[in-house]
Motif scaffolding. Sequence first.
Motif, PDB file in Angstrom:
ATOM      1  N   HIS A 300       0.808  -1.223   0.000  1.00 45.04           N
ATOM      2  CA  HIS A 300       0.000   0.000   0.000  1.00 45.04           C
ATOM      3  C   HIS A 300       0.842   1.275   0.000  1.00 45.04           C
ATOM      4  O   HIS A 300       1.938   1.313   0.566  1.00 45.04           O
ATOM      5  N   GLU A 301       0.287   2.301  -0.625  1.00 40.37           N
ATOM      6  CA  GLU A 301       0.936   3.618  -0.613  1.00 40.37           C
ATOM      7  C   GLU A 301       0.762   4.280   0.749  1.00 40.37           C
ATOM      8  O   GLU A 301      -0.244   4.079   1.435  1.00 40.37           O
ATOM      9  N   GLN A 302       1.750   5.093   1.135  1.00 45.36           N
ATOM     10  CA  GLN A 302       1.711   5.787   2.429  1.00 45.36           C
ATOM     11  C   GLN A 302       2.171   7.227   2.293  1.00 45.36           C
ATOM     12  O   GLN A 302       2.620   7.845   3.261  1.00 45.36           O
ATOM     13  N   THR A 303       2.041   7.780   1.095  1.00 44.87           N
ATOM     14  CA  THR A 303       2.456   9.165   0.865  1.00 44.87           C
ATOM     15  C   THR A 303       1.483  10.132   1.532  1.00 44.87           C
ATOM     16  O   THR A 303       0.348   9.787   1.837  1.00 44.87           O
ATOM     17  N   HIS A 304       1.935  11.364   1.715  1.00 43.72           N
ATOM     18  CA  HIS A 304       1.094  12.376   2.364  1.00 43.72           C
ATOM     19  C   HIS A 304       1.100  13.645   1.514  1.00 43.72           C
ATOM     20  O   HIS A 304       0.929  13.565   0.304  1.00 43.72           O
ATOM     21  N   ASP A 481       4.248   5.109  -7.106  1.00 48.01           N
ATOM     22  CA  ASP A 481       4.508   6.086  -6.047  1.00 48.01           C
ATOM     23  C   ASP A 481       3.263   6.301  -5.195  1.00 48.01           C
ATOM     24  O   ASP A 481       3.339   6.560  -4.000  1.00 48.01           O
ATOM     25  N   HIS A 482       2.095   6.183  -5.827  1.00 40.56           N
ATOM     26  CA  HIS A 482       0.811   6.337  -5.130  1.00 40.56           C
ATOM     27  C   HIS A 482      -0.290   5.917  -6.092  1.00 40.56           C
ATOM     28  O   HIS A 482      -0.044   5.610  -7.252  1.00 40.56           O
ATOM     29  N   GLU A 483      -1.530   5.915  -5.612  1.00 40.06           N
ATOM     30  CA  GLU A 483      -2.650   5.613  -6.492  1.00 40.06           C
ATOM     31  C   GLU A 483      -2.746   6.656  -7.597  1.00 40.06           C
ATOM     32  O   GLU A 483      -2.193   7.753  -7.488  1.00 40.06           O
ATOM     33  N   GLY A 484      -3.487   6.314  -8.645  1.00 41.95           N
ATOM     34  CA  GLY A 484      -3.646   7.237  -9.759  1.00 41.95           C
ATOM     35  C   GLY A 484      -5.073   7.691  -9.939  1.00 41.95           C
ATOM     36  O   GLY A 484      -5.523   8.653  -9.317  1.00 41.95           O
ATOM     37  N   LYS A 508      -5.864   1.899  -1.857  1.00 39.09           N
ATOM     38  CA  LYS A 508      -4.490   2.388  -1.676  1.00 39.09           C
ATOM     39  C   LYS A 508      -3.436   1.356  -2.057  1.00 39.09           C
ATOM     40  O   LYS A 508      -2.273   1.474  -1.661  1.00 39.09           O
ATOM     41  N   GLU A 509      -3.801   0.369  -2.858  1.00 39.87           N
ATOM     42  CA  GLU A 509      -2.835  -0.663  -3.242  1.00 39.87           C
ATOM     43  C   GLU A 509      -2.026  -0.255  -4.461  1.00 39.87           C
ATOM     44  O   GLU A 509      -2.567   0.216  -5.459  1.00 39.87           O
ATOM     45  N   ILE A 510      -0.731  -0.447  -4.363  1.00 39.78           N
ATOM     46  CA  ILE A 510       0.174  -0.304  -5.490  1.00 39.78           C
ATOM     47  C   ILE A 510       0.954  -1.614  -5.580  1.00 39.78           C
ATOM     48  O   ILE A 510       1.149  -2.303  -4.566  1.00 39.78           O
TER      49      ILE A 510
END
Length: 603
Positions: A300-304, A481-484, A508-510
């Motif tokens: 999962h992505e964890q960007t902010h 890098d994150h979801e699109g 949120k899965e990559i």
Amino acid sequence: MHFLKERLKGIYQNNKLFFLAVFLLFIKSISILAHIVTDTKSFAIFYTIGCIPSYLLYFSYIVILMSFYFLFRGKFKVYYLFCINFFVTILFLIDIWYFRGFGSFLSVHSLMQTGNLYNLSDSIKSLIKFYDLFLFLDILVLFYFYKKQEVNVSKKSVQAKAFTISLLVSIIFIIEPVDAMILFNTKKQAIYQMTYSPKVTISNLSPIGYHVFDVFNYIKECRHIELTEQEKIDIKEWFNKKENIEGENEYKGLFKGKNLIYIQVESLENFVINKSINGKEITPNLNRLLKNSIYFNNYHEQTHNGISSDGDLIVNTSLFPVRRGSTFFRYPDNTYNSLPKILKKYGYYTHAIHSDKGPYWNWMRALYSIGFDKCTDETSFNVDEKIGLGLSDESYLKQIVPLIKTQRQPFYTFIVTLTSHMPFNIDEKYRGLNLNKELNESYLGGYFESIHYTDKCLGMFIDELDKQGLLDNTVVVISGDHEGVHKYYQNSIENLSQKEDWWLINNKEIPLIVYHKGMEQRTIDTIGGQVDLLPTICYLLGIESREYQDTAIGRVLLNTNLNFTVLDNGSVIGEVDEETKRHALKGIEISDKIISSNYFKQR
């Protein structure tokens, strides 16, 4: 009592427009939250009213803004009300657009990053909806009552008493929100704080109060914070309590001594992997690589707030980004125990490559600080073909092969792609999926085509590396890098007249794909996230855990008893006991303190 009643009635009669303006701005504030919290097109207020922790707090911030009305005379009072309402409306609009794009709201920190907007005009336009114009409706109502209903505007001298009373009473409610304590049995600190979720924060503080509190926090956060001794102890104890499995398995050192190429693909989501449209695979080359890969299918992505730049940060440092603003803008010169620094101890040459300019999200300065030996940006490439935001992925990846071939081995090369960036409006000549008209003209169709194009480029890149003899001794890691499309255009997908269930998945899965030529396919179901990349790759490369155990928030996904992950908003995916969950959630706070204090420089 009669005198007081008449006095209040007189104040109301002389200032009807003021009270109407305050009420309408309150309704607008609630409407903003209704739109954000329910994530719908509706501006209905009724859902959100039940979510408000302190309605007097909302009114207090509005009244403070409006109270200066009493310091003007005649029509200047009216001009002031309209100007304030218009200014607040513009601010609310920007909040909505910013939330659609980044999942948070405009802040002083984000205003410091306006240099990132130079090539994002199409992306910004895609976040604007026609129904946003309804935010101006209350201004029309206000104007109607002023012109048609002959609302009285006091022409007396400045109403100093009214100004003072309205200002002081509002400040009292802001400093001490008594109504919130009584109605919800909460403490003041529960309201005046930035929570994991921007939605909760803005609901607690009100849309106007959020920005007041943001300015207050910005002033406090301009410099690195000084940790107390207790906070330093808390950080050490957190790492001591983190899972650390000493036993080894077949994956330990599987790729020891091999070159590492990490490709961070813009907006690559997991839901397109192994999927087809009209009989055509969306990612045929990634699907092909899976046959010789370790595939993590619950990653999962964890960007902010730093979005793509946060991806750079997390995978290379195993830390969550700061909760406020972009880490790369706020703390570009921080010290980390990073993946490039760890690998350099083992003789690796490290190189970071982007196809955009170095100042974009301040990535070049930050990645040098993170520890890369060299950073290469757009200025080192021949920009012979542009798609979307810049150099096409095909041209970009072709030009990278000679750079990799001449690097000293072993090497770690970190590559970031660009073409599949929102708003996914890739030209027809690059589209190859033959989508039907509705899907082709939608954001989802544009996303499918953008990823399909980048997948083709990745396939060509891998094949060329193989021709150059580089794959035999190289591990290629591919992730998003994150979801699109789900990050920015979930509503657009839901509104399609014909859709398949798998299109709607937004979790949120990559994908995380670890490819090595000739190896057998393996699928790892363990739930994890981007902070787990560094320890997992180190484990595969045979790096001892002592190199990262007391600095990495993440864990080795190939050697763990835990099956969950924490997202950037504080939510948890997977099943975990309460104690472990609390510890994991505290990792977000620990990361923030580590970065905000430049903790590793002090060690």
